[in-house]
Design a protein around this motif. Structure first.
Motif: not given
Length: 370
Positions: A110-132
């Motif tokens: 019923k829901s999409l969740f990510g990006p995770v590889a393979l779980l949030p407590n492993q690695t993944g996510g999107v950065i929203t600031s600090g791009f430099t």
């Protein structure tokens, strides 16, 4: 743009999958996921997909899977996705979302969740600031267009957080005991003993850390308990890189109650080899590991329930801070810390730390309007 979707099923396709982010992103900022890790996930049944343009060039990628433990934690069936990279054309991301939703419908999610590889407590996510600022081991890096693209497509932020950087450690002259205040009289009174990691005995020490890890993070909304075998797989190869002084745990009357783990930051090496840590590159890393003792990454720390709020992580942070300075480290980075975790943030601020990247995961109801 004419786009086709291909499930990765050949060595060539897997090479194309791993190569895409190195084409899309600046070579001095994006730290690739190890190719061998991606291969292991594919062999374990994780579905890897490519999006190709009319000329056959790869312009997008993702992986999809479900995880019963994650569903039990958050409630409801979730379609997880990760390793998600895409070119600037909005049609590419739209095709990826279409693919992920197709998989979600088939899985009854019923829901999409990510990006995770393979779980949030492993690695993944999107950065929203600090791009430099460059990424680092076990952290995300992406251009500024990524969060904008997710949010235009109807995704909402979940578990907003920040990574941290503490520069200039070698130049600091403060007293660690004054920076991280802990009443040393408690050490004898509470039968506290600080233990250190061992390269030779790491396999024996992992079960101790595993028990504390799951107990310490059980109450966090994103954390999915992991099995000991999964932890062994995640830490494979750590022993020969481990700086024993940076893996610490605390025992109280013989029972482990708190831990902290930092590792030398080999991000620049991984960038240089494009994430391909084959045997030859492992030998090169081992031969040159002394070069990577100027910067470290704090991977994880925690305190078991019943021992929280007693300052035990302050004691371990003090000893780790001493070890960092004694070892000649000048910079400490930290993987993401949730925004409402003020205690962890305060420990970094005490040694001149600042937020490095904003960080989030994204969720979206299946079939919701874009």
């Amino acid at each position: 743009m004419t786009l086709t979707v291909e499930r990765v099923g050949s060595r060539r396709a897997l090479r194309d999958f791993c190569a895409l982010p190195m084409r899309l992103h600046p070579r001095d900022r994006y730290v690739p996921v190890l190719r061998d890790q991606v291969r292991r996930w594919a062999r374990a049944g994780i579905e890897l997909y490519l999006v190709r343009d009319r000329a056959g060039r790869v312009v997008g990628r993702t992986c999809t899977h479900t995880e019963a433990r994650f569903d039990a934690k958050l409630g409801g069936r979730h379609q997880l996705f990760g390793l998600t990279e895409f070119a600037e054309d909005p049609a590419v991301f739209a095709r990826l979302v279409e693919l992920i939703e197709e998989r979600a419908v088939r899985a009854g999610a019923k829901s999409l969740f990510g990006p995770v590889a393979l779980l949030p407590n492993q690695t993944g996510g999107v950065i929203t600031s600090g791009f430099t600022e460059r990424g680092f081991v076990d952290s995300a890096w992406n251009p500024a267009r990524y969060p904008e693209t997710y949010e235009r497509a109807g995704f909402a932020r979940r578990f907003s957080a920040s990574t941290w950087i503490c520069p200039g450690l070698a130049e600091r002259v403060d007293d660690p005991a004054a920076t991280y205040v802990f009443d040393d009289a408690r050490i004898a009174a509470e039968q506290l003993v600080i233990r250190r990691g061992s390269r030779r005995r790491l396999a024996e020490q992992l079960p101790i850390l595993h028990t504390m890890l799951n107990a310490s993070f059980a109450q966090l909304g994103y954390y999915t308990p992991i099995a000991l075998d999964e932890l062994r797989a995640q830490t494979e190869g750590l022993a020969y890189l481990l700086d024993e002084s940076l893996l610490l745990w605390l025992e109280r009357a013989g029972e482990p109650v708190a831990f902290t783990l930092a590792v030398p930051d080999i991000s620049e090496f991984l960038i240089r080899i494009r994430g391909d840590l084959h045997l030859g590159n492992q030998v090169r890393l081992l031969a040159t590991r002394g070069r990577y003792r100027r910067e470290a990454v704090l991977i994880i720390k925690g305190t078991v329930p019943g021992a929280q709020g007693r300052g035990y992580l302050t004691l371990l942070a003090r000893e780790q801070y001493r070890a960092l300075r004694a070892g000649g480290y000048d910079t400490l980075r930290s993987t993401w810390v949730e925004d409402d975790n003020k205690a962890s943030a305060a420990q970094y601020r005490r040694i001149g730390g600042r937020e490095l990247h904003g960080h989030t995961f994204y969720a979206k109801p299946v079939g919701s309007a874009r």
